[in-house]
Design an enzyme around this catalytic site. Structure first.
Site, PDB file in Angstrom:
ATOM      1  N   ASN A   1       0.708  -1.156   0.059  1.00  0.00           N
ATOM      2  CA  ASN A   1      -0.036   0.134   0.048  1.00  0.00           C
ATOM      3  C   ASN A   1       0.906   1.381   0.075  1.00  0.00           C
ATOM      4  O   ASN A   1       0.496   2.084  -0.636  1.00  0.00           O
ATOM      5  CB  ASN A   1      -1.000  -0.038   1.270  1.00  0.00           C
ATOM      6  CG  ASN A   1      -2.253  -0.573   1.061  1.00  0.00           C
ATOM      7  OD1 ASN A   1      -2.718  -0.669  -0.106  1.00  0.00           O
ATOM      8  ND2 ASN A   1      -3.004  -0.706   2.056  1.00  0.00           N
TER       9      ASN A   1
ATOM     10  N   GLU B   1      -6.519  -6.908   4.959  1.00  0.00           N
ATOM     11  CA  GLU B   1      -6.109  -8.026   3.982  1.00  0.00           C
ATOM     12  C   GLU B   1      -6.161  -9.510   4.527  1.00  0.00           C
ATOM     13  O   GLU B   1      -5.526 -10.174   3.780  1.00  0.00           O
ATOM     14  CB  GLU B   1      -4.578  -7.709   3.625  1.00  0.00           C
ATOM     15  CG  GLU B   1      -3.612  -8.077   4.685  1.00  0.00           C
ATOM     16  CD  GLU B   1      -3.510  -6.985   5.731  1.00  0.00           C
ATOM     17  OE1 GLU B   1      -2.385  -7.047   6.521  1.00  0.00           O
ATOM     18  OE2 GLU B   1      -4.343  -6.178   5.879  1.00  0.00           O
TER      19      GLU B   1
END
Length: 401
Positions: free
Chosen positions: A271, A307
């Site tokens: 990210n 996630e």
């Protein structure tokens, strides 16, 4: 057709159908009357010699009425009536024509009755029947009264002149015709009001039903949305807890269960390097892959959060391990670039697996906790792999690993 026009047509249609049913009822009655009267006239039992000259005319008129009524009964059947906006006027005209035809034939008979017997009883009876049975606007029925009543009154004066005998005809008609007109007006008015209320009520019931169905669909959609993860479209944590409850209700005897906690490796680094939009895209791709594998092996997969994903399978331990192997391989085969990974230059996952024989609902929660511990060990062992733990319960909530 607009809603108001549709309602107006429905009211008109109901009125026509009601009049057609009334026409069949009158036809049955008059056919019976015509048959009986024709037989009586044919026998000439009730007539003196001077009166027998009119018997053939009586019989001819009643036979004509008889066949007209048969035609009505044959061709105007409820199963054959299909009223549409195209043919509705035809049915309306049919009712009016039938009334006018019957009234004209009855007028002919009544003229003879006035001449021979000084009464018009049949005319008066039929008029009241028509005014009672048929719901028509007054303007449609008034013309036949204006045509027939003067003919009978005129024949009264021609037959008996200005004498008390004509009172037998004029007085009943002068009373019954206004009464018939009032009945006709009220019949039409009341029946139309009832029909209108009935149609409007049906319309409201249909609208209410449609709204209820729409509300049920919306509620179902909202309920499904409440159990779906908006990003991946997988079941969310709430749906997973419901699945646990469902499995818990089936624990009447020991069942084999495997819980797999799946985590995308080094996702925070991904990210930070690629951005959150690309991060979301990775989550969606991995979720889609897990959904395919879950469907293939009849397992249940949900997004645990961030996630992380969780999968429940009721396969045996030996069969569950190849599923872990397949998940690891298929994710690697996606070849999603991940330059910040310390393992390989592609996105990978780690899996923590707990396998157990369960007898209590509480064992399910414990299994999930153990699978989470196994995931932590998988990460400690270098990631891009799976770690298996076996949970053995002692019949209570305690487990040995």
């Amino acid at each position: 057709m607009k809603n108001q026009e549709k309602i107006a047509f429905s009211i008109r249609k109901e009125m026509v159908q009601s009049n057609l049913k009334g026409m069949r009822t009158v036809a049955w009655s008059l056919m019976y009357v015509s048959a009986i009267i024709s037989l009586i006239h044919y026998g000439e039992v009730f007539f003196v010699k001077a009166e027998r000259a009119m018997v053939p005319v009586y019989i001819a008129i009643h036979i004509a009425m008889f066949y007209i009524d048969i035609a009505v009964l044959l061709f105007v059947r409820e199963k054959r009536i299909h009223i549409t906006s195209v043919n509705i006027q035809k049915y309306e005209h049919l009712v009016v024509i039938y009334i006018y035809t019957i009234m004209l034939l009855i007028t002919a008979i009544s003229v003879m009755d006035v001449y021979f017997f000084h009464h018009a009883a049949l005319y008066e009876v039929i008029l009241i029947i028509i005014c009672t049975v048929f719901a028509l606007p007054l303007r449609k029925i008034s013309w036949i009264i204006l045509l027939s009543a003067p003919a009978i009154i005129a024949s009264t004066y021609l037959s008996v002149g200005m004498s008390s005998e004509n009172i037998k005809v004029i007085l009943p008609m002068s009373l019954l015709i206004p009464i018939g007109i009032i009945i006709q007006y009220q019949t039409y008015k009341v029946r139309k009001q009832i029909t209108t209320q009935h149609i409007l009520l049906d319309e409201e019931m249909i609208k209410t039903k449609q709204l209820s169905e729409l509300l049920a669909v919306k509620n179902k959609a909202l309920a499904e949305q409440a159990l779906k993860d908006p990003l991946t479209n997988l079941p969310n944590r709430r749906a997973f807890n419901q699945q646990l409850t469902k499995i818990g209700h089936q624990l009447h005897q020991p069942q084999t269960l495997t819980v797999m906690m799946i985590d995308i490796d080094y996702f925070k680094k991904f990210n930070d390097y690629y951005g959150h939009i690309q991060g979301d895209a990775v989550i969606v791709k991995v979720a889609s892959l897990l959904a395919e594998i879950a469907e293939k092996y009849q397992a249940f997969v949900a997004r645990w959060g961030g996630e992380e994903f969780i999968m429940i399978s009721q396969h045996t331990e030996k069969f569950a391990e190849p599923i872990c192997e397949e998940i690891l391989k298929e994710v690697r085969d996606l070849k999603i670039p991940h330059r910040q990974s310390d393992i390989v230059q592609y996105v990978t996952v780690s899996i923590g697996m707990c396998h157990a024989n369960l007898t209590m609902y509480e064992h399910l929660q414990t299994c999930c906790d153990i699978a989470d511990q196994a995931l932590y060990l998988a990460k400690q062992n270098g990631r891009n792999n799976y770690f298996r733990k076996m949970a053995i319960f002692d019949g209570k909530e305690n487990a040995s690993i």
